[in-house]
Design a protein around this motif. Structure first.
Motif, PDB file in Angstrom:
ATOM      1  N   PRO A   1      14.592  92.856  57.880  1.00 55.13           N
ATOM      2  CA  PRO A   1      15.561  91.442  57.380  1.00 55.13           C
ATOM      3  C   PRO A   1      15.614  91.776  55.770  1.00 55.13           C
ATOM      4  O   PRO A   1      16.776  91.395  55.369  1.00 55.13           O
ATOM      5  N   ASP A   2      14.664  92.152  55.198  1.00 50.47           N
ATOM      6  CA  ASP A   2      14.510  91.936  53.540  1.00 50.47           C
ATOM      7  C   ASP A   2      15.718  92.858  53.275  1.00 50.47           C
ATOM      8  O   ASP A   2      16.155  92.706  52.079  1.00 50.47           O
ATOM      9  N   ASP A   3      16.264  93.857  53.996  1.00 53.41           N
ATOM     10  CA  ASP A   3      17.259  94.808  53.361  1.00 53.41           C
ATOM     11  C   ASP A   3      18.575  94.279  53.431  1.00 53.41           C
ATOM     12  O   ASP A   3      19.528  94.651  53.023  1.00 53.41           O
ATOM     13  N   TYR A   4      18.812  93.007  54.350  1.00 51.98           N
ATOM     14  CA  TYR A   4      20.167  92.474  54.636  1.00 51.98           C
ATOM     15  C   TYR A   4      20.091  91.075  54.685  1.00 51.98           C
ATOM     16  O   TYR A   4      21.255  90.625  54.319  1.00 51.98           O
ATOM     17  N   ILE A   5      19.187  90.300  54.602  1.00 49.80           N
ATOM     18  CA  ILE A   5      19.161  88.974  54.536  1.00 49.80           C
ATOM     19  C   ILE A   5      19.900  88.117  53.826  1.00 49.80           C
ATOM     20  O   ILE A   5      20.442  87.124  54.029  1.00 49.80           O
TER      21      ILE A   5
END
Ligand code: FE2
Length: 294
Positions: free
Chosen positions: A61-65
């Motif tokens: 999630p850190d890549d897109y949130i």
């Protein structure tokens, strides 16, 4: 070149060979979204009328949130095609919707929109693409619009050799037509899955620029000397002019995008989210946005 190679080229008259293969570069955009920039990078600035291709694929999630909070566009089209996950889109004209797996949003920015593109999920895989397609000068200031289709509205074709072809835009040689229509650039946009040992052939308008982007697996094609050239995942192959393309999945099978469009042959001036024909129009776009005229 030996006689055999000469003969192979003669037999392949009109076949689009691979001009070059480009690897996508890691990039961060929006509010911190990690993605792979395939077009609009040093090795491939553009492929007229295609201005940018981003591939995103992560289950972190850190890549897109952080997503893409409100930002403007003018002068081109942005096509979002999702394979996994959900993305909520909303704009300053009150248009709102969620793009789901297998769905496409073909957004014509025209004279201007302000929109946000945010993941509608807190975990799990988010995978898809955004492709920017230029608009001709005479249509850059047209009213904005959308063509949005869920997976169920995108026809699938089962070809020889077990190929599964999703037709998002354009028409295949077997007659399947995708739901998206854009006469200005007459795009073809296919999502193809080919099992190991399969071969995929498709006719393409002769003058269109075209590329193949491999999502998974590997493809084999021919280079300009009729020799074999491999295209592996995260790589884009630029195709030479011709009337058809032929691709083989040798070992592993492959999933890939085949995209073609009519080149505009007009000057391109970029200014971040604006793509116009000259710098004065870019300055005007910034001024219009700052003055609330979008
Ligand atoms: Fe955007």
């Amino acid at each position: 070149m030996n006689q055999q190679a000469t003969q192979a080229i003669t037999e392949d008259q009109g076949l689009r060979h691979v001009v070059r293969v480009v690897r996508g570069l890691p990039e961060t955009d929006g509010a911190g979204v990690k993605l792979t920039r395939v077009i609009a990078q040093p090795a491939l600035q553009q492929l007229d009328p295609f201005l940018l291709l981003d591939a995103f694929r992560s289950d972190h999630p850190d890549d897109y949130i952080a997503g893409f909070p409100p930002h403007p566009h003018r002068g081109f089209e942005a096509v979002t095609y999702l394979l996994a996950g959900r993305v909520r889109h909303s704009d300053n004209a009150g248009f709102e919707g969620v793009i789901e797996p297998g769905g496409v949003q073909w957004m014509t920015a025209g004279r201007g929109i302000i929109h946000s593109e945010m993941p509608e999920q807190a975990e799990g895989l988010l995978q898809g693409f955004q492709l920017w397609i230029n608009l001709p000068a005479a249509h850059k200031m047209d009213p904005p619009g959308y063509q949005q289709y869920a997976a169920a509205a995108i026809p699938e074709e089962l070809g020889l050799d077990g190929a599964r072809v999703r037709v998002i835009a354009g028409r295949t040689m077997r007659g399947t037509r995708g739901p998206v229509a854009q006469p200005l650039t007459d795009p073809l946009f296919l999502d193809v899955e080919l099992p190991a040992g399969g071969r995929f052939t498709e006719s393409l308008p002769v003058g269109h620029n075209a590329f193949v982007y491999v999502i998974d697996g590997a493809l084999e094609a021919r280079d300009s000397d009729a020799g074999p050239v491999g295209i592996t995942a995260d790589h884009l192959a630029v195709l030479a002019p011709g009337d058809r393309v032929s691709l083989a999945a040798e070992q592993s099978g492959a999933r890939f995008l085949l995209v073609a469009g009519r080149p505009l042959n007009e000057p391109v001036a970029r200014g971040g989210p604006f793509v116009m024909n000259d710098q004065s129009e870019i300055r005007q776009a910034h001024a219009d946005y700052a003055a609330g005229r979008f």
